[in-house]
Design a protein around this motif. Sequence first.
Motif, PDB file in Angstrom:
ATOM      1  N   TRP A 314      41.777  48.661  34.367  1.00  0.00           N
ATOM      2  CA  TRP A 314      42.537  47.540  33.810  1.00  0.00           C
ATOM      3  C   TRP A 314      44.041  47.827  33.821  1.00  0.00           C
ATOM      4  O   TRP A 314      44.855  46.951  34.107  1.00  0.00           O
ATOM      5  N   ALA A 315      44.391  49.093  33.601  1.00  0.00           N
ATOM      6  CA  ALA A 315      45.825  49.443  33.634  1.00  0.00           C
ATOM      7  C   ALA A 315      46.388  49.110  35.009  1.00  0.00           C
ATOM      8  O   ALA A 315      47.469  48.531  35.144  1.00  0.00           O
ATOM      9  N   LYS A 316      45.582  49.376  36.031  1.00  0.00           N
ATOM     10  CA  LYS A 316      46.070  49.095  37.393  1.00  0.00           C
ATOM     11  C   LYS A 316      46.076  47.581  37.668  1.00  0.00           C
ATOM     12  O   LYS A 316      47.051  47.030  38.158  1.00  0.00           O
ATOM     13  N   LEU A 317      44.973  46.909  37.263  1.00  0.00           N
ATOM     14  CA  LEU A 317      44.862  45.459  37.535  1.00  0.00           C
ATOM     15  C   LEU A 317      45.958  44.682  36.817  1.00  0.00           C
ATOM     16  O   LEU A 317      46.495  43.707  37.356  1.00  0.00           O
ATOM     17  N   SER A 318      46.290  45.115  35.593  1.00  0.00           N
ATOM     18  CA  SER A 318      47.255  44.309  34.822  1.00  0.00           C
ATOM     19  C   SER A 318      48.680  44.492  35.316  1.00  0.00           C
ATOM     20  O   SER A 318      49.604  43.942  34.756  1.00  0.00           O
ATOM     21  N   ARG A 319      48.846  45.223  36.391  1.00  0.00           N
ATOM     22  CA  ARG A 319      50.168  45.277  37.038  1.00  0.00           C
ATOM     23  C   ARG A 319      50.342  44.060  37.942  1.00  0.00           C
ATOM     24  O   ARG A 319      51.448  43.730  38.359  1.00  0.00           O
ATOM     25  N   TRP A 320      49.230  43.366  38.251  1.00  0.00           N
ATOM     26  CA  TRP A 320      49.241  42.154  39.101  1.00  0.00           C
ATOM     27  C   TRP A 320      50.066  42.406  40.371  1.00  0.00           C
ATOM     28  O   TRP A 320      51.041  41.714  40.649  1.00  0.00           O
ATOM     29  N   ASP A 321      49.608  43.419  41.147  1.00  0.00           N
ATOM     30  CA  ASP A 321      50.293  43.735  42.410  1.00  0.00           C
ATOM     31  C   ASP A 321      49.932  42.764  43.536  1.00  0.00           C
ATOM     32  O   ASP A 321      50.494  42.837  44.614  1.00  0.00           O
ATOM     33  N   TYR A 322      48.951  41.905  43.299  1.00  0.00           N
ATOM     34  CA  TYR A 322      48.462  41.005  44.361  1.00  0.00           C
ATOM     35  C   TYR A 322      48.107  41.792  45.616  1.00  0.00           C
ATOM     36  O   TYR A 322      48.425  41.428  46.732  1.00  0.00           O
ATOM     37  N   ASP A 323      47.407  42.902  45.355  1.00  0.00           N
ATOM     38  CA  ASP A 323      46.857  43.702  46.456  1.00  0.00           C
ATOM     39  C   ASP A 323      45.353  43.411  46.529  1.00  0.00           C
ATOM     40  O   ASP A 323      44.885  42.420  45.936  1.00  0.00           O
ATOM     41  N   TYR A 324      44.608  44.242  47.270  1.00  0.00           N
ATOM     42  CA  TYR A 324      43.184  43.944  47.458  1.00  0.00           C
ATOM     43  C   TYR A 324      42.424  43.971  46.129  1.00  0.00           C
ATOM     44  O   TYR A 324      41.507  43.170  45.924  1.00  0.00           O
ATOM     45  N   ASP A 325      42.821  44.843  45.200  1.00  0.00           N
ATOM     46  CA  ASP A 325      42.148  44.894  43.891  1.00  0.00           C
ATOM     47  C   ASP A 325      42.381  43.605  43.107  1.00  0.00           C
ATOM     48  O   ASP A 325      41.467  43.073  42.480  1.00  0.00           O
ATOM     49  N   THR A 326      43.612  43.085  43.173  1.00  0.00           N
ATOM     50  CA  THR A 326      43.889  41.801  42.503  1.00  0.00           C
ATOM     51  C   THR A 326      42.983  40.724  43.086  1.00  0.00           C
ATOM     52  O   THR A 326      42.351  39.954  42.351  1.00  0.00           O
ATOM     53  N   ALA A 327      42.887  40.690  44.422  1.00  0.00           N
ATOM     54  CA  ALA A 327      42.058  39.672  45.090  1.00  0.00           C
ATOM     55  C   ALA A 327      40.603  39.820  44.644  1.00  0.00           C
ATOM     56  O   ALA A 327      39.967  38.836  44.238  1.00  0.00           O
ATOM     57  N   THR A 328      40.087  41.061  44.670  1.00  0.00           N
ATOM     58  CA  THR A 328      38.679  41.276  44.307  1.00  0.00           C
ATOM     59  C   THR A 328      38.438  40.858  42.864  1.00  0.00           C
ATOM     60  O   THR A 328      37.482  40.132  42.572  1.00  0.00           O
ATOM     61  N   TYR A 329      39.346  41.243  41.969  1.00  0.00           N
ATOM     62  CA  TYR A 329      39.180  40.912  40.545  1.00  0.00           C
ATOM     63  C   TYR A 329      39.200  39.391  40.330  1.00  0.00           C
ATOM     64  O   TYR A 329      38.323  38.826  39.676  1.00  0.00           O
ATOM     65  N   LEU A 330      40.187  38.703  40.943  1.00  0.00           N
ATOM     66  CA  LEU A 330      40.302  37.250  40.754  1.00  0.00           C
ATOM     67  C   LEU A 330      39.092  36.530  41.329  1.00  0.00           C
ATOM     68  O   LEU A 330      38.604  35.546  40.765  1.00  0.00           O
ATOM     69  N   ILE A 331      38.546  37.043  42.439  1.00  0.00           N
ATOM     70  CA  ILE A 331      37.362  36.424  43.033  1.00  0.00           C
ATOM     71  C   ILE A 331      36.156  36.656  42.125  1.00  0.00           C
ATOM     72  O   ILE A 331      35.372  35.734  41.863  1.00  0.00           O
ATOM     73  N   LEU A 332      36.036  37.856  41.564  1.00  0.00           N
ATOM     74  CA  LEU A 332      34.909  38.139  40.660  1.00  0.00           C
ATOM     75  C   LEU A 332      34.985  37.233  39.435  1.00  0.00           C
ATOM     76  O   LEU A 332      33.988  36.625  39.023  1.00  0.00           O
ATOM     77  N   VAL A 333      36.193  37.076  38.866  1.00  0.00           N
ATOM     78  CA  VAL A 333      36.379  36.234  37.670  1.00  0.00           C
ATOM     79  C   VAL A 333      36.021  34.783  37.995  1.00  0.00           C
ATOM     80  O   VAL A 333      35.325  34.100  37.240  1.00  0.00           O
ATOM     81  N   SER A 334      36.410  34.347  39.208  1.00  0.00           N
ATOM     82  CA  SER A 334      36.114  32.973  39.623  1.00  0.00           C
ATOM     83  C   SER A 334      34.608  32.780  39.820  1.00  0.00           C
ATOM     84  O   SER A 334      34.022  31.773  39.421  1.00  0.00           O
TER      85      SER A 334
END
Length: 348
Positions: A314-334
Amino acid sequence: MGCDTAGKTEMKVSGFLALKNLYILEKTIGTGGFGKVKLATHILTGEKVAIKIMEKACLGDDLPRIEQEIKALKQFSHHHICQLYQVIETETHYFMVIEYCSGGELFDHIVEKNRLSEMESRSFFRQILSAVAYLHSLGYAHRDLKPENVLLDHDQTLKLIDFGLCAKPIGGLDVQLLTSCGSPTYAAPELIQGKKYLGPEVDVWSMGVLLYAILCGFLPFDSDRIEVLYRKILRGRYEEPAWLSQGSKRLIKRMLTLDPLRRVTVKELLNHEWVQLGYNEPVSFEPLYDFHMKDDACVSLLAEHHNLSSNDMWAKLSRWDYDYDTATYLILVSRKRQSLPLKLNPVW
Ligand SMILES: O=C(Nc1ccc2c(c1)CNCC2)c1ccc(F)cc1
């Protein structure tokens, strides 16, 4: 490869290195002055996405538009705005990975049905209004509202795209809009007159043109000669087909008002009687969900995949780098929101 946007001399490039192992590129689903949009698969989730591919050398003075769009889209989280998942920048290209709207353009939907009923038009109009009111609440004006920028999801949910001309702060906006966009069919009179200090009113005018097109099946102001089109817009007269109800005619008149100071405001539209008919509640523009919220199930699924603790993930995701992890997380949430299974494909 030349800067042709028509893709005439497009070489069959197997795919860009920057997308390798992350996305599988598929067919082209759109082309525009900026570049092209390709359908793709996000490998880790199997989710279909749209990837806007832009060659920097071809963007010329449109480059600031792309940077503006990226900056704006990173601020937005709304169910009627196409979600940005990832931004990849290489020396030569920008790639914007965006939510795929399998229903395609609203325009194609209208053309197929010739025109929409008042009730169906109202449903689409309420969704456009919700997205535009949300933008305005954040101090942005879209400034390029037209049917090509209004897409439909797999369940006919409406999504706005193309924020290349949206701008902040409202007021004091320049008029580069006309110079850098195609025909002014949807542009407000004050805009084509090159007046300064345009703001949310230009979006109201464009929504009026959109609503007219949805209800009538043709445009209020049209000509393939630009000076005739200008004259018609500045005159502000348009046909009122017999099938338009009195309520529709009154609303369109308030939106296609030449004087921006007398034009109906977004605030008034939110609880306008025509907009309320059959719904009896104002249009809300608050986002239904804010993607910045932490979703524990999705965080831990991604943490497990990376062999990280949920906290570190979460520490990494909440940086909102809009990298592959951001994409994967946003897709999972959706996917979770749509009660679809949460899974990550094992990387072979
Ligand atoms: O999904 C998109 N376009 C799309 C999707 C499906 C279809 C089309 C466009 C057009 N033909 C019918 C099917 C899309 C999504 C985001 C974006 F920025 C630009 C385009």
